[in-house]
Scaffold this motif. Structure first.
Motif, PDB file in Angstrom:
ATOM      1  N   UNK A 222      89.117  62.473  27.642  1.00  0.00           N
ATOM      2  CA  UNK A 222      87.835  63.194  27.752  1.00  0.00           C
ATOM      3  C   UNK A 222      88.262  64.800  27.674  1.00  0.00           C
ATOM      4  N   UNK A 223      89.260  65.198  28.627  1.00  0.00           N
ATOM      5  CA  UNK A 223      89.632  66.529  28.543  1.00  0.00           C
ATOM      6  C   UNK A 223      90.722  66.897  27.635  1.00  0.00           C
ATOM      7  N   UNK A 224      91.776  65.930  27.525  1.00  0.00           N
ATOM      8  CA  UNK A 224      92.805  66.250  26.796  1.00  0.00           C
ATOM      9  C   UNK A 224      92.892  65.625  25.286  1.00  0.00           C
ATOM     10  N   UNK A 225      91.684  65.245  24.930  1.00  0.00           N
ATOM     11  CA  UNK A 225      91.770  64.694  23.557  1.00  0.00           C
ATOM     12  C   UNK A 225      92.351  63.159  23.170  1.00  0.00           C
ATOM     13  N   UNK A 226      92.025  62.472  22.266  1.00  0.00           N
ATOM     14  CA  UNK A 226      92.306  61.366  21.692  1.00  0.00           C
ATOM     15  C   UNK A 226      93.644  61.321  21.416  1.00  0.00           C
ATOM     16  N   UNK A 227      94.101  62.603  20.897  1.00  0.00           N
ATOM     17  CA  UNK A 227      95.178  62.446  20.391  1.00  0.00           C
ATOM     18  C   UNK A 227      96.268  63.409  21.046  1.00  0.00           C
ATOM     19  N   UNK A 228      95.562  63.770  22.285  1.00  0.00           N
ATOM     20  CA  UNK A 228      96.716  64.723  23.163  1.00  0.00           C
ATOM     21  C   UNK A 228      96.513  66.245  22.672  1.00  0.00           C
ATOM     22  N   UNK A 229      95.550  66.466  22.082  1.00  0.00           N
ATOM     23  CA  UNK A 229      95.458  68.008  21.271  1.00  0.00           C
ATOM     24  C   UNK A 229      94.780  68.962  22.221  1.00  0.00           C
ATOM     25  N   UNK A 230      94.159  68.613  23.313  1.00  0.00           N
ATOM     26  CA  UNK A 230      93.672  69.518  24.198  1.00  0.00           C
ATOM     27  C   UNK A 230      92.311  69.768  23.840  1.00  0.00           C
ATOM     28  N   UNK A 231      91.589  70.811  24.455  1.00  0.00           N
ATOM     29  CA  UNK A 231      90.363  71.175  23.992  1.00  0.00           C
ATOM     30  C   UNK A 231      90.240  72.972  24.111  1.00  0.00           C
ATOM     31  N   UNK A 232      89.742  73.520  23.148  1.00  0.00           N
ATOM     32  CA  UNK A 232      89.633  74.902  23.307  1.00  0.00           C
ATOM     33  C   UNK A 232      88.000  75.362  22.992  1.00  0.00           C
ATOM     34  N   UNK A 233      87.547  76.382  23.509  1.00  0.00           N
ATOM     35  CA  UNK A 233      86.336  76.816  23.266  1.00  0.00           C
ATOM     36  C   UNK A 233      86.126  77.343  22.039  1.00  0.00           C
ATOM     37  N   UNK A 234      84.840  77.941  21.845  1.00  0.00           N
ATOM     38  CA  UNK A 234      84.394  78.504  20.409  1.00  0.00           C
ATOM     39  C   UNK A 234      85.328  79.588  19.808  1.00  0.00           C
ATOM     40  N   UNK A 235      85.878  80.470  20.918  1.00  0.00           N
ATOM     41  CA  UNK A 235      86.642  81.480  20.555  1.00  0.00           C
ATOM     42  C   UNK A 235      88.047  81.198  20.421  1.00  0.00           C
ATOM     43  N   UNK A 236      88.418  79.853  20.524  1.00  0.00           N
ATOM     44  CA  UNK A 236      89.656  79.487  20.371  1.00  0.00           C
ATOM     45  C   UNK A 236      90.584  79.555  21.695  1.00  0.00           C
ATOM     46  N   UNK A 237      90.010  80.089  22.991  1.00  0.00           N
ATOM     47  CA  UNK A 237      90.709  79.943  24.029  1.00  0.00           C
ATOM     48  C   UNK A 237      90.889  78.600  24.663  1.00  0.00           C
ATOM     49  N   UNK A 238      91.815  78.444  25.456  1.00  0.00           N
ATOM     50  CA  UNK A 238      92.223  77.050  26.053  1.00  0.00           C
ATOM     51  C   UNK A 238      91.235  76.702  26.931  1.00  0.00           C
ATOM     52  N   UNK A 239      90.717  75.474  26.968  1.00  0.00           N
ATOM     53  CA  UNK A 239      89.748  75.017  28.059  1.00  0.00           C
ATOM     54  C   UNK A 239      90.865  73.762  28.862  1.00  0.00           C
ATOM     55  N   UNK A 240      91.474  72.923  28.168  1.00  0.00           N
ATOM     56  CA  UNK A 240      92.445  72.061  28.579  1.00  0.00           C
ATOM     57  C   UNK A 240      93.472  71.924  27.619  1.00  0.00           C
ATOM     58  N   UNK A 241      94.786  72.084  28.086  1.00  0.00           N
ATOM     59  CA  UNK A 241      95.799  72.171  27.192  1.00  0.00           C
ATOM     60  C   UNK A 241      96.311  70.636  26.555  1.00  0.00           C
ATOM     61  N   UNK A 242      96.903  71.000  25.564  1.00  0.00           N
ATOM     62  CA  UNK A 242      97.550  69.838  24.775  1.00  0.00           C
ATOM     63  C   UNK A 242      98.557  69.026  25.674  1.00  0.00           C
ATOM     64  N   UNK A 243      98.832  67.795  25.573  1.00  0.00           N
ATOM     65  CA  UNK A 243      99.780  66.963  26.316  1.00  0.00           C
ATOM     66  C   UNK A 243     100.831  66.667  25.361  1.00  0.00           C
ATOM     67  N   UNK A 244     100.499  66.741  23.956  1.00  0.00           N
ATOM     68  CA  UNK A 244     101.651  66.385  22.908  1.00  0.00           C
ATOM     69  C   UNK A 244     101.233  67.220  21.688  1.00  0.00           C
ATOM     70  N   UNK A 245     102.318  66.868  20.823  1.00  0.00           N
ATOM     71  CA  UNK A 245     102.279  67.605  19.494  1.00  0.00           C
ATOM     72  C   UNK A 245     102.698  69.213  19.342  1.00  0.00           C
ATOM     73  N   UNK A 246     102.361  69.720  18.245  1.00  0.00           N
ATOM     74  CA  UNK A 246     102.945  71.023  17.927  1.00  0.00           C
ATOM     75  C   UNK A 246     102.495  72.243  18.931  1.00  0.00           C
ATOM     76  N   UNK A 247     101.393  71.878  19.649  1.00  0.00           N
ATOM     77  CA  UNK A 247     100.990  73.210  20.375  1.00  0.00           C
ATOM     78  C   UNK A 247     101.223  72.720  21.905  1.00  0.00           C
ATOM     79  N   UNK A 248     101.890  71.625  22.308  1.00  0.00           N
ATOM     80  CA  UNK A 248     102.147  71.534  23.618  1.00  0.00           C
ATOM     81  C   UNK A 248     103.480  71.891  23.986  1.00  0.00           C
TER      82      UNK A 248
END
Length: 323
Positions: A222-248
């Motif tokens: 719910x917070x970190x995404x189905x694919x571990x991608x995390x969540x950003x707000x409408x400005x692109x700022x981090x709300x919840x960090x990614x747990x895997x992938x290129x941006x983790x």
């Protein structure tokens, strides 16, 4: 060593504030005021805290953690304004909360420092900064040498942030050091606050990534995404960090290790479930569940780290290191 009682505190700025004594040994049954700490959940872009009640911890000698010699009280952020270097401390606070946005040339991942240091580094078992200023320099097994706090912070930029080091004398590095020094509240070098940086999990347990994936989708996605991608707000700022992938965080980060990640998850995640204590302050999963979900997400694809070839020169590599 002077072992007389020592109080290190700032008086609360709200008239109704009544500090309540806590010890680490009674943490699991203590109730803290969520208003003080709600800013530090996971890797959120954290709002300013509402300062009401604060918490006390024992002050102990560094060589004997059982000898109570005084009291440390978590300072309220409004007291920063009383400091001669207030501008630098406040800048350091912002940098730790908004690292990716303020230092895009040094942060490659979609991470902030406080993605892993809960509530601006003030929470037991959530990697607090409270003892950081006095704990360094110290010998680090991973590098095989003594590191000062500046080098330790730069290690996080290279690994957890998958980025580049800051200049040692840069205003940004000095500001972060100033914030950590302020948080230490003039605690003498030979003493420390009786607060644990991380919890423990049973490292004899073997992680089951298949079960861990089920836990991830039930408790974490719910917070970190189905694919571990995390969540950003409408400005692109981090709300919840990614747990895997290129941006983790990359493979050289401590959070890429199963048991380190499991301990963080067990005592700090998931959010919004507790009915007592800190908002989302963990202790929901069993050791086995925490190890399983950590085994799942730590072994998902993430950036490499070229410097890993120099790690653990003694050859005594922890068993959960992936390289």
């Amino acid at each position: 060593m002077n072992k007389s009682p020592l109080n290190i505190s700032h008086k609360p700025t709200v008239a109704s504030a009544v500090p309540r004594r806590l010890t680490i040994r009674r943490l699991n049954t203590a109730i803290l005021t969520a208003a003080v700490f709600a800013v530090g959940i996971s890797g959120c872009s954290q709002p300013e805290p509402i300062e009401r009640n604060t918490a006390e911890y024992k002050l102990v000698t560094a060589d004997d953690a059982n000898e109570d010699i005084g009291t440390y009280i978590i300072p309220q952020d409004t007291s920063i304004l009383d400091e001669p270097n207030a501008d630098s401390i406040l800048y350091g606070k912002r940098l730790l909360n908004e690292t990716k946005r303020l230092l895009p040339d040094n942060v490659g991942a979609s991470m902030n420092c406080n993605s892993c240091h809960i509530a601006q580094g003030k929470i037991p078992l959530g990697d607090p900064y409270i003892n950081s200023f006095n704990n360094y320099p110290k010998f680090m097994p991973r590098s095989g040498k003594e590191l000062d706090l500046t080098a330790r912070i730069n290690g996080c930029f290279q690994r957890s942030m998958n980025g580049k080091v800051l200049e040692r004398e840069s205003p940004e590095m000095i500001a972060m050091l100033d914030y950590m020094e302020w948080l230490a509240q003039n605690t003498p070098k030979a003493q420390k606050v009786d607060i644990n940086n991380a919890g423990k999990v049973d490292e004899s347990l073997v992680g089951d990534p298949v079960h861990g994936e089920k836990i991830y989708h039930a408790q974490c996605a719910t917070c970190h995404g189905d694919n571990g991608e995390g969540i950003k707000d409408s400005r692109g700022d981090i709300v919840f960090p990614p747990l895997w992938g290129d941006e983790s965080f990359n493979i050289g980060a401590g959070m890429a290790r199963t048991y380190k990640a499991a301990a963080f998850v067990k005592y700090n995640m998931p959010m919004g479930i507790q009915t007592q204590g800190l908002w989302g302050h963990g202790n929901v999963l069993s050791d086995q569940d925490a190890v399983d979900v950590a085994e799942f997400f730590t072994h998902m694809p993430r950036p490499d780290f070229a410097g890993k070839v120099n790690d653990f020169p003694s050859g005594k590599k922890p068993k959960d290191v992936r390289y």
